[in-house]
Design a protein around this motif. Structure first.
Motif, mmCIF file in Angstrom:
data_model
loop_
_atom_site.group_PDB
_atom_site.id
_atom_site.type_symbol
_atom_site.label_atom_id
_atom_site.label_comp_id
_atom_site.label_asym_id
_atom_site.label_seq_id
_atom_site.Cartn_x
_atom_site.Cartn_y
_atom_site.Cartn_z
ATOM 1 N N ARG A 73 0.818 -1.212 0.000
ATOM 2 C CA ARG A 73 0.000 0.000 0.000
ATOM 3 C C ARG A 73 0.854 1.267 0.000
ATOM 4 O O ARG A 73 0.504 2.263 -0.650
ATOM 5 N N ALA A 74 1.988 1.238 0.712
ATOM 6 C CA ALA A 74 2.878 2.399 0.707
ATOM 7 C C ALA A 74 3.437 2.648 -0.689
ATOM 8 O O ALA A 74 3.450 3.783 -1.187
ATOM 9 N N LEU A 93 10.760 6.997 0.280
ATOM 10 C CA LEU A 93 10.201 7.854 1.323
ATOM 11 C C LEU A 93 8.845 7.329 1.795
ATOM 12 O O LEU A 93 8.548 7.351 2.995
ATOM 13 N N ALA A 94 8.033 6.831 0.876
ATOM 14 C CA ALA A 94 6.721 6.289 1.255
ATOM 15 C C ALA A 94 6.882 5.098 2.198
ATOM 16 O O ALA A 94 6.150 4.973 3.191
ATOM 17 N N HIS A 96 9.572 4.524 4.133
ATOM 18 C CA HIS A 96 10.117 5.044 5.388
ATOM 19 C C HIS A 96 9.024 5.654 6.253
ATOM 20 O O HIS A 96 8.978 5.424 7.473
ATOM 21 N N ARG A 97 8.141 6.439 5.633
ATOM 22 C CA ARG A 97 7.055 7.075 6.408
ATOM 23 C C ARG A 97 6.099 6.037 6.976
ATOM 24 O O ARG A 97 5.625 6.163 8.108
ATOM 25 N N MET A 98 5.790 5.019 6.174
ATOM 26 C CA MET A 98 4.903 3.956 6.650
ATOM 27 C C MET A 98 5.521 3.259 7.860
ATOM 28 O O MET A 98 4.858 3.016 8.870
ATOM 29 N N LEU A 99 6.809 2.962 7.795
ATOM 30 C CA LEU A 99 7.478 2.287 8.902
ATOM 31 C C LEU A 99 7.578 3.201 10.122
ATOM 32 O O LEU A 99 7.380 2.757 11.256
ATOM 33 N N ASP A 100 7.887 4.481 9.889
ATOM 34 C CA ASP A 100 7.977 5.424 11.006
ATOM 35 C C ASP A 100 6.641 5.542 11.739
ATOM 36 O O ASP A 100 6.604 5.766 12.953
ATOM 37 N N ALA A 101 5.536 5.384 11.010
ATOM 38 C CA ALA A 101 4.205 5.500 11.607
ATOM 39 C C ALA A 101 3.770 4.229 12.331
ATOM 40 O O ALA A 101 2.743 4.222 13.013
ATOM 41 N N ASN A 102 4.549 3.148 12.190
ATOM 42 C CA ASN A 102 4.161 1.854 12.754
ATOM 43 C C ASN A 102 5.317 1.220 13.527
ATOM 44 O O ASN A 102 5.930 0.251 13.077
ATOM 45 N N PRO A 103 5.643 1.762 14.709
ATOM 46 C CA PRO A 103 6.817 1.282 15.448
ATOM 47 C C PRO A 103 6.752 -0.189 15.839
ATOM 48 O O PRO A 103 7.789 -0.864 15.861
ATOM 49 N N MET A 159 17.781 -2.630 0.503
ATOM 50 C CA MET A 159 18.700 -1.966 1.431
ATOM 51 C C MET A 159 18.353 -0.485 1.571
ATOM 52 O O MET A 159 18.419 0.077 2.666
ATOM 53 N N GLN A 160 17.960 0.153 0.463
ATOM 54 C CA GLN A 160 17.560 1.559 0.532
ATOM 55 C C GLN A 160 16.320 1.731 1.407
ATOM 56 O O GLN A 160 16.218 2.680 2.179
ATOM 57 N N GLN A 161 15.379 0.806 1.265
ATOM 58 C CA GLN A 161 14.113 0.957 1.974
ATOM 59 C C GLN A 161 14.171 0.446 3.409
ATOM 60 O O GLN A 161 13.493 0.977 4.290
ATOM 61 N N LEU A 162 14.968 -0.605 3.654
ATOM 62 C CA LEU A 162 14.963 -1.233 4.981
ATOM 63 C C LEU A 162 16.272 -1.091 5.750
ATOM 64 O O LEU A 162 16.297 -1.322 6.960
ATOM 65 N N GLY A 163 17.355 -0.725 5.070
ATOM 66 C CA GLY A 163 18.649 -0.646 5.755
ATOM 67 C C GLY A 163 18.644 0.307 6.923
ATOM 68 O O GLY A 163 19.192 0.025 7.994
#
Length: 199
Positions: A73-74, A93-94, A96-103, A159-163
């Protein structure tokens, strides 16, 4: 995009059970959490947990379905048109923002994806396949270059998205140790993967 841990009154019992499992697994690890304790936290019976998910494996699969779905979805929020660099940056960025919003999701992924076990890792397998399929779409759209292998592009993109997900806590701890007053801007990591030249 609404987070998975939305207001409890808006959730079905099945979603509430899954969310409790995500939170508890993220905090304690799946092996340390019983179905009975998940049922108690969700305010349901163990029988209802078993009815919806069968066993702990089914419950874990539901948690990981949620994580993969949120990645899908992101990524879907960013059109695959325009300048390739801008599209790539926007997709990262999408995520990263999704992950930042879901600790809780982040904590779960850290626990599961960094597990040194030699056993197959279903979540890593699914996220890798999702990323590979996204590379295929980006190639078809002219966003990703066909000059590198799908494998190289898949690893680089993951790696860019999850590193940062894995390295940022270490960088934060070092920063806190080195900077007393917090006057300097804390670094945010970007991960890049380089491959040796074949020429």
């Amino acid at each position: 995009m609404t987070g998975p841990l939305m207001d409890e009154k808006d959730l079905t019992a099945k979603a509430r059970i899954r969310n409790v499992a995500l939170t508890r697994y993220a905090r304690e690890g799946e092996d340390r959490v019983s179905m009975r304790s998940i049922a108690a936290d969700a305010g349901v019976t163990v029988g209802l947990v078993q009815h919806h998910f069968g066993n702990k494996e089914g419950l874990r699969d539901a948690v990981e379905d949620l994580i993969v779905d949120y990645h899908v979805r992101a990524l879907a929020t960013v059109p695959t048109q325009g300048d390739p660099r801008a599209v790539s940056d926007a997709r990262n960025l999408a995520v990263h923002r999704m992950l930042d919003a879901n600790p809780a999701m982040v904590d779960y992924m850290r626990r599961v994806l960094l597990n040194p076990s030699t056993e197959a890792n279903p979540l890593l397998t699914r996220l890798t396949e999702l990323t590979r399929s996204e590379i295929v779409k980006l190639r078809a759209a002219g966003i990703a270059s066909p000059d590198r292998s799908e494998a190289e592009q898949t690893v680089s993109l993951m790696m860019q998205q999850l590193g940062r997900l894995f390295l940022q806590p270490m960088a934060d701890a070092m920063w806190d140790q080195l900077v007393d007053d917090g006057a300097d801007q804390q670094p945010r990591l970007r991960v890049r993967v380089d491959y040796p030249s074949t020429s």
